[in-house]
Design a protein around this motif. Structure first.
Motif, short mmCIF file in Angstrom:
data_model
loop_
_atom_site.label_atom_id
_atom_site.label_comp_id
_atom_site.label_asym_id
_atom_site.label_seq_id
_atom_site.Cartn_x
_atom_site.Cartn_y
_atom_site.Cartn_z
N SER A 136 -0.52 -10.56 -6.71
CA SER A 136 -1.12 -9.82 -7.55
C SER A 136 -0.69 -8.25 -6.93
O SER A 136 -0.44 -8.26 -6.12
CB SER A 136 -2.44 -9.81 -8.02
N PHE A 137 -0.53 -7.26 -8.03
CA PHE A 137 -0.42 -5.72 -7.74
C PHE A 137 -1.48 -5.38 -6.57
O PHE A 137 -0.95 -4.80 -5.93
CB PHE A 137 -0.55 -5.00 -8.91
N LYS A 138 -2.48 -5.76 -6.74
CA LYS A 138 -3.89 -5.26 -5.79
C LYS A 138 -3.37 -6.00 -4.57
O LYS A 138 -3.81 -5.14 -3.42
CB LYS A 138 -5.17 -5.45 -6.51
N GLU A 139 -3.09 -7.14 -4.64
CA GLU A 139 -2.69 -8.02 -3.39
C GLU A 139 -1.63 -7.13 -2.37
O GLU A 139 -1.64 -7.01 -1.23
CB GLU A 139 -2.23 -9.26 -3.43
N ILE A 140 -0.46 -6.95 -3.08
CA ILE A 140 0.57 -6.39 -2.64
C ILE A 140 0.18 -4.91 -1.94
O ILE A 140 0.66 -4.48 -0.87
CB ILE A 140 1.77 -6.06 -3.76
N TRP A 141 -0.60 -3.97 -2.74
CA TRP A 141 -0.92 -2.68 -2.32
C TRP A 141 -1.47 -2.56 -0.89
O TRP A 141 -1.46 -1.52 -0.24
CB TRP A 141 -1.80 -2.13 -3.45
N GLN A 142 -2.35 -3.78 -0.60
CA GLN A 142 -2.76 -3.84 0.85
C GLN A 142 -2.18 -4.76 1.56
O GLN A 142 -3.02 -5.27 2.66
CB GLN A 142 -4.37 -3.98 0.59
N ASN A 143 -1.19 -5.44 1.44
CA ASN A 143 -0.55 -6.37 2.27
C ASN A 143 -0.03 -5.83 3.40
O ASN A 143 0.32 -4.60 3.76
CB ASN A 143 0.26 -7.34 1.48
N LYS A 144 0.41 -6.80 4.45
CA LYS A 144 0.82 -6.45 5.73
C LYS A 144 2.06 -5.78 5.73
O LYS A 144 2.29 -4.60 6.36
CB LYS A 144 1.19 -7.82 6.43
N ASN A 145 3.07 -5.94 4.86
CA ASN A 145 4.14 -5.29 4.33
C ASN A 145 4.05 -3.61 4.18
O ASN A 145 4.37 -2.66 4.69
CB ASN A 145 5.19 -5.72 3.47
N TYR A 146 3.08 -3.50 3.28
CA TYR A 146 2.56 -2.09 2.96
C TYR A 146 2.10 -1.35 4.17
O TYR A 146 2.35 -0.05 4.57
CB TYR A 146 1.88 -2.13 1.66
N ARG A 147 1.12 -1.97 4.67
CA ARG A 147 0.47 -1.62 5.85
C ARG A 147 1.31 -0.96 6.93
O ARG A 147 1.45 0.14 7.65
CB ARG A 147 -0.51 -2.26 6.59
N GLN A 148 2.30 -2.13 7.07
CA GLN A 148 3.35 -1.78 8.20
C GLN A 148 4.36 -0.43 7.93
O GLN A 148 4.56 0.35 8.63
CB GLN A 148 4.18 -2.94 8.68
N PHE A 149 4.69 -0.49 6.68
CA PHE A 149 5.66 0.45 6.20
C PHE A 149 5.10 1.91 6.23
O PHE A 149 5.56 2.98 6.90
CB PHE A 149 6.10 0.38 4.76
N ARG A 150 3.68 2.09 5.85
CA ARG A 150 3.02 3.23 6.03
C ARG A 150 2.87 3.69 7.43
O ARG A 150 2.89 4.64 7.64
CB ARG A 150 1.46 3.10 5.42
N ALA A 151 2.60 2.80 8.51
CA ALA A 151 2.34 2.91 9.94
C ALA A 151 3.76 3.58 10.49
O ALA A 151 3.76 4.50 11.20
CB ALA A 151 2.06 1.76 10.51
N GLU A 152 5.07 2.83 9.95
CA GLU A 152 6.35 3.33 10.39
C GLU A 152 6.53 4.78 9.72
O GLU A 152 7.15 5.61 10.72
CB GLU A 152 7.25 2.49 9.92
N LEU A 153 6.16 5.16 8.61
CA LEU A 153 6.34 6.51 8.19
C LEU A 153 5.49 7.63 9.01
O LEU A 153 5.89 8.49 9.32
CB LEU A 153 6.05 6.38 6.79
N MET A 154 4.28 7.19 9.39
CA MET A 154 3.75 8.11 10.15
C MET A 154 3.94 8.30 11.52
O MET A 154 3.42 9.25 12.06
CB MET A 154 2.29 7.66 9.91
#
Length: 349
Positions: free
Chosen positions: A310-328
């Motif tokens: 689901s959209f809400k699951e993807i928004w907080q999934n491992k891939n998203y968290r990792q991408f935000r961490a790499e960006l920061m």
């Protein structure tokens, strides 16, 4: 009949129109998103509260033009070409509309090539979402223009990158300027005939070297037709160091790039390790792939698939968290960030 109004009224109206889509829930969600973004900047660690304030949903990857800096126009996608299906679109919207403020019907391709495009606009509008799209306006005949006004579309961005055919087709390869002008006139006509204040219509002028001498001309034409605004946009050039198509304008004000002390062309964007886009929104491809933003045109950074989660699951999934961490920590190392316009002003007149 709708009387002629000055552009300032429409700017104000458009702002009020967006504000009218706020609910207590949407406002609370926006506050959570903004707060988590600022806390992330301060702490250096990704914190994500809330759901996106805005999303882009791709009606199709197909396009009728052959623009030289566009993967859709160049037919260079590695991902499949296709059309967003209405039932899939509606299921996705049903899952997120209570928190969603703004929906952009655009990523790649020409939205009006999808035969169900305006039906989807109407559905999103009925859910209280502010809707916008970007078009090359070649399909805005009289009938489509009327249906566009009737659909409830809030914002119509018409791409027009030249005021004479020879200059226009230099970038909009295969396009006809008169078709664009005719489409704009049709929209303005039906807004008046239907006594409608929407959509807010503006010409988006991508400033490149061949057309930078026509900035005053496009403002004059816009005023004659009765569109609400002209906006000048900086152009993304993939090989900006060499600029093989000679697109980077001489006027530095409208260039996304500048030369460093060694004479090497660089992106003006400072490339700080944060990005509001990654907190406030995302992009959905026609077939359900979720990607970080509009700069990932070929969906190389797939963060999720709506066919699997689901959209809400993807928004907080491992891939998203990792991408935000790499960006920061190392945004300069992320390929889609290197040519990003985040933080650069889109000049408006």
């Amino acid at each position: 009949m709708l009387k002629s109004r000055k552009p300032l009224y429409f700017n104000l109206y458009d702002t009020l129109n967006i504000a009218s889509r706020f609910t207590v829930r949407k406002g609370w969600n926006a506050l959570k998103v903004y707060t988590s973004f600022q806390l992330s900047r301060l702490s250096g660690k990704p914190i994500q509260w809330g759901l996106p304030i805005s999303i882009s949903f791709e009606p199709t990857t197909s396009c009728n033009l052959r623009c030289p800096e566009c993967p859709s126009g160049l037919r260079e996608f590695t991902r499949p070409t296709g059309m967003l299906q209405q039932d899939f679109f509606e299921r996705t919207i049903d899952d997120i509309y209570k928190d969603l403020l703004y929906l952009i019907f655009y990523f790649q391709g020409e939205p009006y090539l999808n035969p169900k495009f305006l039906d989807m606009v109407r559905y999103a509008s009925s859910k209280g979402i502010y809707t916008a799209t970007s078009t090359n306006a070649h399909y805005l005949n009289d009938e489509k223009a009327r249906k566009t006004v009737e659909s409830g579309l809030d914002r119509l961005i018409i791409s027009i990158d030249g005021t004479t055919q020879d200059v226009y087709e230099n970038y909009r390869v295969g396009g006809k300027l008169e078709k664009v002008l005719e489409g704009a006139r049709n929209i303005v006509k039906w807004k008046k005939a239907l006594n409608a204040t929407r959509p807010f219509v503006f010409f988006q002028f991508l400033v490149v070297k061949p057309n930078e001498h026509q900035l005053e001309d496009i403002k004059r034409i816009a005023a004659e037709i009765g569109v609400d605004q002209v906006r000048f946009k900086t152009a993304q050039v993939y090989d900006y160091e060499n600029d093989p198509n000679q697109l980077i304008p001489e006027n530095n004000k409208y260039s996304r790039y500048k030369r460093d002390k060694q004479g090497k062309m660089q992106v003006k964007n400072g490339m700080a390790n944060h990005c509001w886009r990654l907190w406030s929104g995302n992009v959905l491809s026609w077939d359900g792939l979720v990607v970080p933003c509009c700069f990932d045109k070929d969906a190389t950074h797939k963060l999720g698939d709506l066919k699997e989660q689901s959209f809400k699951e993807i928004w907080q999934n491992k891939n998203y968290r990792q991408f935000r961490a790499e960006l920061m920590t190392s945004r300069k190392q992320i390929d889609i960030c290197r040519n990003c316009s985040e933080g650069l002003k889109v000049w408006e007149k």
